[in-house]
Design a protein around this motif. Structure first.
Motif, PDB file in Angstrom:
ATOM      1  N   PHE A 134       0.818  -1.207   0.000  1.00 39.60           N
ATOM      2  CA  PHE A 134       0.000   0.000   0.000  1.00 39.60           C
ATOM      3  C   PHE A 134       0.858   1.265   0.000  1.00 39.60           C
ATOM      4  CE2 PHE A 134      -3.347  -2.870   1.805  1.00 39.60           C
ATOM      5  CZ  PHE A 134      -4.141  -2.845   0.674  1.00 39.60           C
ATOM      6  N   ALA A 135       2.027   1.200   0.630  1.00 40.39           N
ATOM      7  CA  ALA A 135       2.944   2.346   0.602  1.00 40.39           C
ATOM      8  C   ALA A 135       3.439   2.591  -0.816  1.00 40.39           C
ATOM      9  CB  ALA A 135       4.110   2.103   1.545  1.00 40.39           C
ATOM     10  N   ILE A 136       3.696   1.518  -1.552  1.00 38.79           N
ATOM     11  CA  ILE A 136       4.139   1.664  -2.948  1.00 38.79           C
ATOM     12  C   ILE A 136       3.014   2.232  -3.804  1.00 38.79           C
ATOM     13  CG2 ILE A 136       4.839   0.346  -4.993  1.00 38.79           C
ATOM     14  CD1 ILE A 136       6.428  -1.473  -3.053  1.00 38.79           C
ATOM     15  N   LEU A 137       1.796   1.768  -3.593  1.00 38.33           N
ATOM     16  CA  LEU A 137       0.656   2.311  -4.339  1.00 38.33           C
ATOM     17  C   LEU A 137       0.445   3.791  -4.027  1.00 38.33           C
ATOM     18  CD1 LEU A 137      -1.885  -0.641  -4.060  1.00 38.33           C
ATOM     19  CD2 LEU A 137      -0.557   0.053  -6.059  1.00 38.33           C
ATOM     20  N   LYS A 138       0.562   4.152  -2.763  1.00 44.47           N
ATOM     21  CA  LYS A 138       0.425   5.557  -2.373  1.00 44.47           C
ATOM     22  C   LYS A 138       1.553   6.377  -3.001  1.00 44.47           C
ATOM     23  CE  LYS A 138       0.077   8.560   1.674  1.00 44.47           C
ATOM     24  NZ  LYS A 138       0.001   8.617   3.136  1.00 44.47           N
ATOM     25  N   PHE A 139       2.765   5.834  -2.995  1.00 47.26           N
ATOM     26  CA  PHE A 139       3.911   6.502  -3.600  1.00 47.26           C
ATOM     27  C   PHE A 139       3.668   6.757  -5.084  1.00 47.26           C
ATOM     28  CE2 PHE A 139       7.820   5.816  -6.079  1.00 47.26           C
ATOM     29  CZ  PHE A 139       8.512   6.954  -5.722  1.00 47.26           C
ATOM     30  N   LEU A 140       3.212   5.743  -5.812  1.00 45.93           N
ATOM     31  CA  LEU A 140       2.972   5.907  -7.247  1.00 45.93           C
ATOM     32  C   LEU A 140       1.888   6.954  -7.513  1.00 45.93           C
ATOM     33  CD1 LEU A 140       3.186   2.193  -8.433  1.00 45.93           C
ATOM     34  CD2 LEU A 140       4.897   4.012  -8.722  1.00 45.93           C
ATOM     35  N   ALA A 141       0.838   6.948  -6.712  1.00 46.85           N
ATOM     36  CA  ALA A 141      -0.225   7.944  -6.882  1.00 46.85           C
ATOM     37  C   ALA A 141       0.304   9.352  -6.612  1.00 46.85           C
ATOM     38  CB  ALA A 141      -1.389   7.624  -5.955  1.00 46.85           C
ATOM     39  N   LEU A 142       1.080   9.496  -5.545  1.00 41.33           N
ATOM     40  CA  LEU A 142       1.614  10.816  -5.213  1.00 41.33           C
ATOM     41  C   LEU A 142       2.657  11.283  -6.235  1.00 41.33           C
ATOM     42  CD1 LEU A 142       1.898  10.634  -1.330  1.00 41.33           C
ATOM     43  CD2 LEU A 142       0.295  11.980  -2.689  1.00 41.33           C
ATOM     44  N   VAL A 143       3.472  10.372  -6.737  1.00 40.18           N
ATOM     45  CA  VAL A 143       4.441  10.748  -7.774  1.00 40.18           C
ATOM     46  C   VAL A 143       3.710  11.284  -8.997  1.00 40.18           C
ATOM     47  CG1 VAL A 143       6.087   9.823  -9.457  1.00 40.18           C
ATOM     48  CG2 VAL A 143       6.373   9.311  -7.061  1.00 40.18           C
TER      49      VAL A 143
END
Length: 153
Positions: free
Chosen positions: A117-126
């Motif tokens: 979920f941290a990676i998904l949040k990271f991709l969305a924020l990027v």
């Protein structure tokens, strides 16, 4: 008046387009590099998306990652002429800035508990941050060119 003071319409159009290109090149050379904006978006997204996944004490030290970016920008800016700030930002600039702030606020509601979920949040924020920074950079350049063309000589 002599002919040299009144150029033909084709010559005048060429001189005007040459001045426009020169102005645009000057503004582009003093704007922050695209790579800097992308890295800034990635680092910001990484720091924000890691909250709740890594130890809180370590997370509070994560803004230290901005130190190399600050050094990069400072060294880059020393080699360039001082840029003139845009006197008035466009409506798109303000809307994208508000969108970025809204995305940052909404990201605080999403507290990832796992690395996935941290990676998904990271991709969305990027995606949001780099897109917003890219548009804000483009709109600033447009505003500076327009402002420069409207200045009296």
């Amino acid at each position: 008046m002599s002919h040299s003071q009144n150029p033909l319409p084709d010559e005048a159009a060429e001189l005007l387009s040459q001045a426009e290109r020169s102005s645009a090149d000057s503004v582009h050379s003093t704007a922050a590099p695209r790579a800097f904006m992308i890295v800034l978006g990635i680092v910001s997204a990484a720091i924000i998306s890691l909250y709740g996944v890594i130890d809180t004490a370590l997370w509070h030290w994560s803004p230290v990652l901005f130190a190399p970016l600050i050094a990069w920008y400072a060294l880059w800016a020393r080699q360039r002429p001082k840029r003139r700030p845009a006197l008035k930002h466009s409506g798109k600039y303000i809307a994208v800035m508000l969108l970025m702030m809204l995305a940052l606020q909404f990201s605080n509601f999403w507290m990832p508990q796992t690395w996935l979920f941290a990676i998904l949040k990271f991709l969305a924020l990027v995606a949001v941050f780099t897109g917003a920074l890219w548009i804000m950079r483009r709109e600033t350049i447009k505003s500076r060119i327009k402002d420069g063309n409207e200045q009296a000589i």
